[in-house]
Design a protein around this motif. Structure first.
Motif, PDB file in Angstrom:
ATOM      1  N   MET A   1      29.864  61.629  34.602  1.00 37.07           N
ATOM      2  CA  MET A   1      29.416  61.977  33.256  1.00 37.07           C
ATOM      3  C   MET A   1      29.621  60.798  32.303  1.00 37.07           C
ATOM      4  N   ALA A   2      30.736  60.073  32.423  1.00 37.67           N
ATOM      5  CA  ALA A   2      31.001  58.950  31.525  1.00 37.67           C
ATOM      6  C   ALA A   2      29.974  57.845  31.714  1.00 37.67           C
ATOM      7  N   ALA A   3      29.562  57.598  32.953  1.00 32.48           N
ATOM      8  CA  ALA A   3      28.560  56.559  33.208  1.00 32.48           C
ATOM      9  C   ALA A   3      27.235  56.934  32.552  1.00 32.48           C
ATOM     10  N   ALA A   4      26.878  58.204  32.610  1.00 34.88           N
ATOM     11  CA  ALA A   4      25.635  58.659  31.980  1.00 34.88           C
ATOM     12  C   ALA A   4      25.702  58.492  30.469  1.00 34.88           C
ATOM     13  N   ALA A   5      26.860  58.728  29.893  1.00 39.22           N
ATOM     14  CA  ALA A   5      27.020  58.572  28.437  1.00 39.22           C
ATOM     15  C   ALA A   5      26.896  57.109  28.031  1.00 39.22           C
TER      16      ALA A   5
ATOM     17  N   ARG B   1      23.967  55.609  25.698  1.00 36.15           N
ATOM     18  CA  ARG B   1      24.248  54.870  24.467  1.00 36.15           C
ATOM     19  C   ARG B   1      23.524  53.531  24.467  1.00 36.15           C
ATOM     20  N   GLY B   2      23.529  52.859  25.589  1.00 33.43           N
ATOM     21  CA  GLY B   2      22.826  51.584  25.682  1.00 33.43           C
ATOM     22  C   GLY B   2      21.328  51.742  25.479  1.00 33.43           C
ATOM     23  N   GLU B   3      20.763  52.788  26.076  1.00 32.75           N
ATOM     24  CA  GLU B   3      19.334  53.042  25.912  1.00 32.75           C
ATOM     25  C   GLU B   3      19.004  53.383  24.457  1.00 32.75           C
ATOM     26  N   THR B   4      19.850  54.186  23.841  1.00 29.95           N
ATOM     27  CA  THR B   4      19.639  54.559  22.438  1.00 29.95           C
ATOM     28  C   THR B   4      19.688  53.321  21.547  1.00 29.95           C
TER      29      THR B   4
ATOM     30  N   ALA C   1      17.036  49.419  18.142  1.00 35.67           N
ATOM     31  CA  ALA C   1      16.858  47.999  17.829  1.00 35.67           C
ATOM     32  C   ALA C   1      15.388  47.601  17.926  1.00 35.67           C
ATOM     33  N   SER C   2      14.702  48.098  18.936  1.00 39.39           N
ATOM     34  CA  SER C   2      13.292  47.764  19.113  1.00 39.39           C
ATOM     35  C   SER C   2      12.459  48.250  17.928  1.00 39.39           C
TER      36      SER C   2
ATOM     37  N   ARG D   1      22.787  44.772  14.956  1.00 43.04           N
ATOM     38  CA  ARG D   1      22.545  45.566  16.179  1.00 43.04           C
ATOM     39  C   ARG D   1      23.734  46.500  16.425  1.00 43.04           C
ATOM     40  N   GLU D   2      23.816  47.510  15.595  1.00 36.02           N
ATOM     41  CA  GLU D   2      24.846  48.533  15.664  1.00 36.02           C
ATOM     42  C   GLU D   2      24.147  49.865  15.422  1.00 36.02           C
ATOM     43  N   ALA D   3      24.434  50.859  16.238  1.00 38.56           N
ATOM     44  CA  ALA D   3      23.680  52.118  16.216  1.00 38.56           C
ATOM     45  C   ALA D   3      23.586  52.731  14.820  1.00 38.56           C
ATOM     46  N   GLY D   4      24.699  52.831  14.104  1.00 41.04           N
ATOM     47  CA  GLY D   4      24.672  53.443  12.782  1.00 41.04           C
ATOM     48  C   GLY D   4      23.813  52.676  11.792  1.00 41.04           C
ATOM     49  N   ALA D   5      23.927  51.355  11.807  1.00 45.25           N
ATOM     50  CA  ALA D   5      23.137  50.521  10.892  1.00 45.25           C
ATOM     51  C   ALA D   5      21.651  50.598  11.231  1.00 45.25           C
ATOM     52  N   LEU D   6      21.336  50.587  12.522  1.00 43.67           N
ATOM     53  CA  LEU D   6      19.929  50.670  12.942  1.00 43.67           C
ATOM     54  C   LEU D   6      19.321  52.018  12.564  1.00 43.67           C
TER      55      LEU D   6
END
Length: 127
Positions: A1-5, A9-12, A17-18, A34-39
């Motif tokens: 489960m942790a690997a999927a998370a 996260r990387g895909e998100t 970013a794209s 390039r930080e999830a919250g800022a993007l």
């Protein structure tokens, strides 16, 4: 489960970013860090512009896809046990456990871990 998370996260992050790059280039402005919250905040503030873009449907589909995969990676939701009615005078909220060992209600009334014995006493008195 942790690997999927981690993968989710990387895909998100890559999708955010794209699309932030598309918006930044189209509006001739700098892209956010390039930080999830800022993007995500950057995209939300420019959602009207992005909604009028010729690729708006593709954007919506990609965001829906990463959201679905993130939910799947997170696993089933864990039900939260209600602790009882809020003991703050005049509040009709329900007390729930919060992160960090706190308890609180939706109205914003909070009890720190050191206050939980007092809270338990108040809950017994109100029952």
């Amino acid at each position: 489960m942790a690997a999927a998370a981690v993968e989710s996260r990387g895909e998100t992050l890559a999708v955010l970013a794209s699309w932030s790059g598309v918006v930044a280039e189209g509006r001739a402005e700098p892209a956010p860090p390039r930080e999830a919250g800022a993007l995500a905040a950057f995209l939300l503030r420019r959602l009207d512009w992005l909604g009028g873009h010729r690729a708006a449907g593709e954007f919506a589909a990609e965001i829906a896809g990463v959201l679905a995969r993130a939910r799947h990676a997170a696993g089933p939701a864990v039900p939260v046990a209600e602790l009882g009615p809020c003991v703050h005078p005049g509040c009709s909220g329900v007390l729930l456990p919060l992160p960090g060992g706190e308890a609180g209600c939706a109205a914003g009334h909070r009890w720190q871990p050191a206050q939980l014995l007092l809270l338990a006493h108040r809950l017994r008195l109100s029952a």
